[in-house]
Each structure stands twice: as structure tokens, then as C-alpha cells.
Design a protein around this motif. Structure first.
Motif: not given
Length: 669
Positions: A600-615
Motif C-alpha cells: 500500500f506504500q506505493h499508493t500512499a506515496k503517490f497520493i501524497s504527490h496528487l494532493i500536493n498537485e491538487k489532482a
């Protein structure tokens, strides 16, 4: 492995471990008397075992407890511990650790009986230096518990493996099989073990970079392993866990290896290695040739001097059964090509005396199994025709399947198109692209399948497309190795090209296009959705790989090399680079929280980038479920969730508007 024999009211069910492995309580039952025996190690009672299975001779039996192997010469004999170095979760004897089970052997079994039952070969896999991964378990207790296991990520310490043979006749004697001295084989994997005779076994050694391997024949009595074949590749070596076939005396062996076959690079063909008296080297001949692949060697008949195999000679998306003579001109013939028009993808097996073979038709029509005589090639009996399934499907509106050739570069590659049963050229349909594959894999074939995507086609008038482009298998090594150190680059380009071409059809609605993939396919679907040139409106990814440094060493390093000292290939492939490009897209990520393969670390780290980019994204989790969903209700929920997501994405705007008005009126009422 055989399922354990249990009493009807067994208090302890099977406990799943990973994809192939489980623990259970075992009971031995007599078929003659009502007697039963609990199978337990000598030192404990009521033990939950990791494995139990019969040997090839009489009532021989081995079982594995706490990663140690126990042996009984007969059912009523006392149990003897063959090895005692096992440590739970750390040192595995006769069983695979996570990496070997999932990526190398693709089985939890890491032991092999000699044909006469006199010896047992087993692997010892040591995870002492392998870093631990902890997965939180959220349900079942007041405070979440952590599930720990050793997991090698890219560039980290790999498990160490050794191969032993124990002599079971007389006093126990154990001998280690020694890897060949070769500077190319430093840190290594053992990818295959197969007994050739009662005293010799074939072992394949593969270096960590996975671009050099050595096939050896090892003497069980001395541990000396002699080179039989060496292989090297500018890319990576594919299909390294396939076992060879041997003649009865062990002097002749058959195995598949990739050899150059013209403009498309290497294809897999059958090599025959023959030992010669008083010669220091073996005679090596290739029995098959051509720009197609032998996918499996099934059997060798010494009486007829014929080898039987499956291949893609007829078409890359098909599998047919062939025979080839092992002498003379190696004449070849297809045994299954004319059996049925509805059978283009088969598997097979032969009886021990080679007089009969079982043909399993796996598609494109409803699967069935039939037995044939080997000499006359005549049907003996239909074993299973799946008439109930056939009748059910005939009463339903099933999709129409088409194939189209797409030219990309110097290749003509196949696209599969599924259309609704009531398809009309004048109508406008949404399109779903499925990209669920890994390098060397194949999504376009004539395998029969009915899944959630079939529901979209049949119930929601959706066109579904699959396409095998750069990096896919069974088209030669040039196409396969194009993606090395550039994962996603060429796959994204050719999948977008296919989308562009299919969207030119008048029956495709360009405003309603989506993509789906799982694991590596989830990575690709995310790339495609976020591409600047993408026509896609929405996409779903199940357990997507988002950062290859977080993934299993054997997988990531095969295609990207080691991340140190040059991490650029990993940096380029990281999905975080695309986080800013999801703002106007609909992205659904589904990920079980206890996924032991793609953490789940894959998705957790990726989501943190999505949040920063307001995606824009939607996340759906399955608490404490692993990568392979064992719960039927969870599997059904996942399928329904995907159908719902794409049905909403593909819904026409006016229909959605009308439904919202109805909901508002109901609320006001």
C-alpha cells in the motif's frame, strides 16, 4: 500441493500465507481400515504444518514444520527430522520465501524427489540479511497489529540460496550442490531444479542482473555441477524457470532457449543436448526454428524419437500442439490444428506410456477436454464439454470478438476488439482500453474469458480493446527488450497510437474513453490517463506499481538494473512525475491495505504527490486483504465497483442531468 486430508469437523481451517502457500492441520487416513493418524513432528502435538506430501516410492512421506523437513519411510514409521536449521520467517528449508515463491519458482515448493525416492533435493533460503516489511492489520483487535516478513526491494539485500541433496537410504547423508565457478555468476538465483536420473539433477543458475545463466548437471553423490549450456543477453534472460526433459538414461536433454531468427531478434526454440562417449563437450542441436516461439515442451517419446510441444507457429495469439522428430530432418507437424474451429488455444499432457494425450481446449470458444490416441490421432473420449456453460452463454447476449492488425514501426501487432452483441455501425459507443500486462506478457490471445469487462460490453454497450505493443511477448526479443531501462515510455506511445486509430472509427464516442490496468497494468493505465496527448476521460488502477524502487528486486532489476549507483532509470519511471497531470481526469485507485506484493506504500506515496498537485482521484481500499483477494464477497465488490465507476464515467451527460433532476425532485417531495 495436495490438499490436506481433514476430518469433517476440523476445528482449524486452512490459513493462507501468500499466493500459493498455506498452513493446515494434516491427518493420514487409511483407505482399508477406519484408522487415522495425526501428522505431527516428534517434539510437538497438534502442529499446524506448512506442507505434507507423498514421495514416489510406497508410503514415503515428508512434511514441513517451522521451516524444517521431516521424513517417514512409511505411514507408521517414526518421523525423522532431515534438517534443523529452519527459523520461522527467516531460514526456509524445502519451501520458498516470498521472493522465490512470487518471482522465481512461482511456487511455494522448494524441494524435489529423485525418481526412485532414494534422495530428496531441497533449497535452503536464508533471509537473515533481507530487510523486513511491516504491514499493519487494522481489524480483529483493539490496537492494529503489524505483520512482518522479509521483502527485498530493488537494490537491497537478496535472500541467499543453497541447494542440498539428502540420501534417504541408510544413514542420512547430506551433500551441497556447488555452483559452477564463473565470474558472471556472483550474487545469484537458482531458478530451476529437475532430476535427470536417480543420481543427477539439472540446476539453472541465474546472476542477479538476470542477463547470464548457466544450466548444469549436478552429481548428487559429490555435489559437482557440470556446465551443460550457457546463456547471455544484452537485455534480460526470459523464461529461466522452465524445466528440461530428459531421456531415461539422462544422456539427452531437451530445453528451450532464445536464438536469433532474423529481423525480429530471438525466439524460443527446442535445443537437444546429447552426451557423447569419450567427448569433453555435448552435441547441441536445435530441433525447431522460425519467427515463432515454443511455449512449452510437453513430452519426449524415446520409442518414436519424437518430442511434443506447444507453440505459436500458427499465430502469436494461439497455442497449438505439435510434434517434431529428434532425428533426420526434424520433421514437424501440428496435432491440434484441425481438431476444432472453435479451439485455437490448447494445453496438453501425455500418459506415462505415451499412447494417449489429453487435449485441453482453452478458447476462444467454451473450454473442453478430450483424450486422443497418440498414434492414430483419433478421439478416445470427451472428458468434459462444459455443456451447462455452453447452454448458458448461448442464451445470453455475449460480446462479438474481432481482431485487427495495427502497424507500429516495423511490426504488425494485433488488437482485440469486443463489441456488444447488438452492435450497430451507426451508434456511438464508449471505449475501455485494458492494459493489464507486464514485459514479456500477453493480453491479446484466444483464451476464453468472462470477467467484469464482459459485463460492461454486454450490459452497458461499451467497446473493449486490448493491444500488445512494445515490451510484449511472443513477437521476438527486439520488441520485448525495447522497454529495458525505459519502462512505460514505448508502451505509452504505442497504446496512445492505438487509441488514436480506434477513435477514428465513427462508432467510437471520443468523449467517453477510459483505461484499466492492474499492478504493472495499473502503472501503464495511470501513465496513459495522465498523458498530455491522451483522449482518455477516466481510468482505474488496481494495486498499481508507482515507484519501482519500492517493488521486488527480481522484478524491478530485471528491467531497470540496480538503482545504485545510477538511479536515473528508476527516476524516469516514477509515476510521481505525472502527479500534476491528473487535475482534469477521473482516477480510481483500488488497493488492499495488506497487499504483500505491491505494498500500500506505493499508493500512499503517490497520493501524497496528487494532493500536493491538487489532482483529482478516488481511493478505494480493502482492509487487511492481500494482493490475491481470497474473500468471494470482496472479489465481487471489486468487480462491481469497477463496473459502476466506468458506467458513471461513460454515462451520457443528458442522462446524468435527468437523473440528478429526479433525485432533487425526490428530495423536495
Amino acid at each position: 500441493m495436495p490438499r490436506p486430508m481433514r476430518e469433517k469437523k476440523a476445528p482449524h481451517p486452512l490459513q493462507e500465507v501468500y499466493q500459493h502457500s498455506f498452513t493446515a492441520f494434516y491427518i493420514i487416513c487409511s483407505l482399508i481400515t477406519p484408522e487415522t493418524w495425526n501428522l505431527n513432528p516428534p517434539e510437538v502435538r497438534n502442529a499446524q504444518l506448512q506442507y505434507a506430501g507423498w514421495g514416489p516410492r510406497g508410503q514415503q512421506l515428508i512434511f514441513i514444520f517451522e521451516n524444517n523437513i521431516y521424513y517417514r519411510a512409511t505411514v507408521e514409521s517414526r518421523s525423522i527430522r532431515l534438517v534443523s536449521s529452519g527459523r520461522e520467517g527467516v531460514i526456509f528449508n524445502g519451501l520458498s520465501d516470498w521472493l522465490y515463491e512470487e518471482e522465481i519458482f512461482q511456487s511455494h515448493i522448494a524441494h524435489w524427489w529423485s525418481p526412485d525416492g532414494a534422495r530428496l533435493a531441497y533449497a535452503t533460503i536464508n533471509d537473515t540479511l533481507v530487510p523486513k516489511m511491516e504491514i499493519p492489520m487494522y481489524t480483529g483487535s483493539l490496537y492494529p497489529m503489524g505483520k512482518e516478513f522479509h521483502y527485498t526491494k530493488a537494490g537491497e539485500e537478496n535472500p541467499q540460496i543453497q541447494l542440498y541433496v539428502v540420501n534417504l537410504n541408510g544413514p542420512l547423508h547430506t551433500m551441497e550442490m556447488r555452483r559452477p565457478e564463473d565470474p558472471r555468476i556472483g550474487d545469484f538465483y537458482i531458478t530451476m531444479v529437475k532430476w535427470a536420473t536417480s543420481t543427477k539433477l539439472a540446476v539453472n543458475w541465474l546472476n542477479r542482473a538476470q542477463n547470464a545463466s548457466i544450466l548444469t548437471l549436478c552429481e548428487a553423490t559429490t555435489g559437482v555441477c557440470t556446465k551443460k549450456h550457457e546463456d547471455e543477453s544484452d537485455g534480460w534472460l526470459h523464461r529461466q524457470n522452465e524445466a528440461p526433459l530428459f531421456s531415461k538414461d539422462g544422456h539427452k536433454l531437451f530445453f528451450t532457449r532464445a536464438v536469433f531468427q532474423g529481423g525480429m531478434g530471438k525466439f524460443f526454440h527446442i535445443a537437444m543436448s546429447s552426451s557423447r562417449p569419450n567427448a569433453t563437450t555435448d552435441n547441441l542441436q536445435f530441433i525447431t526454428s522460425g519467427d515463432w516461439d515454443v511455449t512449452e515442451i510437453l513430452a519426449y517419446s524415446e520409442e518414436r524419437q519424437v518430442v511434443y510441444f506447444l507453440s505459436t507457429e500458427d499465430d502469436p495469439k494461439r497455442r497449438h500442439l505439435y510434434s517434431a522428430h529428434t532425428v533426420g530432418h526434424f520433421n514437424r507437424r501440428c496435432l491440434s490444428c484441425d481438431f476444432s474451429n472453435d479451439c485455437g488455444y490448447v494445453s496438453g499432457s501425455f500418459s506415462k506410456d505415451m499412447r494417449y494425450f489429453l487435449l485441453n481446449c482453452k478458447g476462444p470458444g467454451v473450454p473442453f477436454s478430450t483424450a486422443y490416441s497418440t498414434d492414430e490421432k483419433e478421439k478416445v473420449v470427451d472428458l468434459e464439454m462444459n455443456e451447462d456453460l455452453r447452454n448458458t452463454l448461448e442464451s445470453m447476449q455475449m460480446p462479438k470478438m474481432e481482431y485487427r492488425e495495427i502497424t507500429t514501426g516495423d511490426y504488425s501487432l494485433t488488437m482485440q476488439i469486443l463489441k456488444p452483441a447488438g452492435f450497430l455501425d451507426t451508434a456511438h459507443y464508449p471505449l475501455l482500453l485494458l492494459v493489464d500486462g507486464t514485459p514479456g506478457g500477453q493480453t491479446v490471445s484466444e483464451l476464453f474469458q468472462v470477467d467484469w469487462a464482459t459485463v460492461l460490453v454486454s450490459s452497458f454497450d461499451t467497446v473493449v480493446v486490448r493491444f500488445d505493443g512494445w515490451g510484449s511477448g511472443f513477437r521476438g526479443s527486439y520488441l520485448l527488450h525495447k522497454v529495458q531501462r525505459r519502462l512505460g515510455v514505448f508502451e505509452e506511445k504505442d497504446q496512445l497510437e492505438v487509441l488514436s486509430k480506434i477513435s477514428e472509427e465513427l462508432y467510437i464516442d471520443k468523449t467517453r474513453m477510459g483505461v484499466f490496468g492492474k499492478v504493472y497494468g495499473g502503472y501503464l493505465s495511470s501513465l496513459l490517463l495522465s498523458s498530455e496527448d491522451s483522449l482518455l476521460k477516466c481510468g482505474a488502477a488496481v494495486s498499481p506499481i508507482t515507484d519501482f524502487e519500492l517493488y521486488a528486486s527480481a522484478f524491478s532489476e530485471r528491467y531497470l538494473g540496480l538503482p545504485k549507483p545510477d538511479p536515473r532509470a528508476y527516476g524516469m519511471a516514477n509515476l510521481a512525475n505525472r502527479a500534476s497531470q491528473f487535475e482534469d481526469k477521473k482516477l480510481l485507485i483500488i488497493h488492499p491495505t495488506a497487499d504483500e506484493k505491491v505494498h500500500f506504500q506505493h499508493t500512499a506515496k503517490f497520493i501524497s504527490h496528487l494532493i500536493n498537485e491538487k489532482a483529482n482521484y478516488t481511493l478505494q481500499i480493502y482492509p487487511d486483504e492481500g494482493h490475491y483477494l481470497h474473500s468471494k464477497s470482496t472479489r465481487q465488490h471489486e468487480s462491481q465497483s469497477l463496473v459502476n465507476f466506468f458506467e458513471e464515467c461513460f454515462r451520457l451527460p443528458d442522462k446524468a442531468f435527468e437523473e440528478r433532476l429526479e433525485e432533487e425532485n425526490e428530495e423536495e417531495g
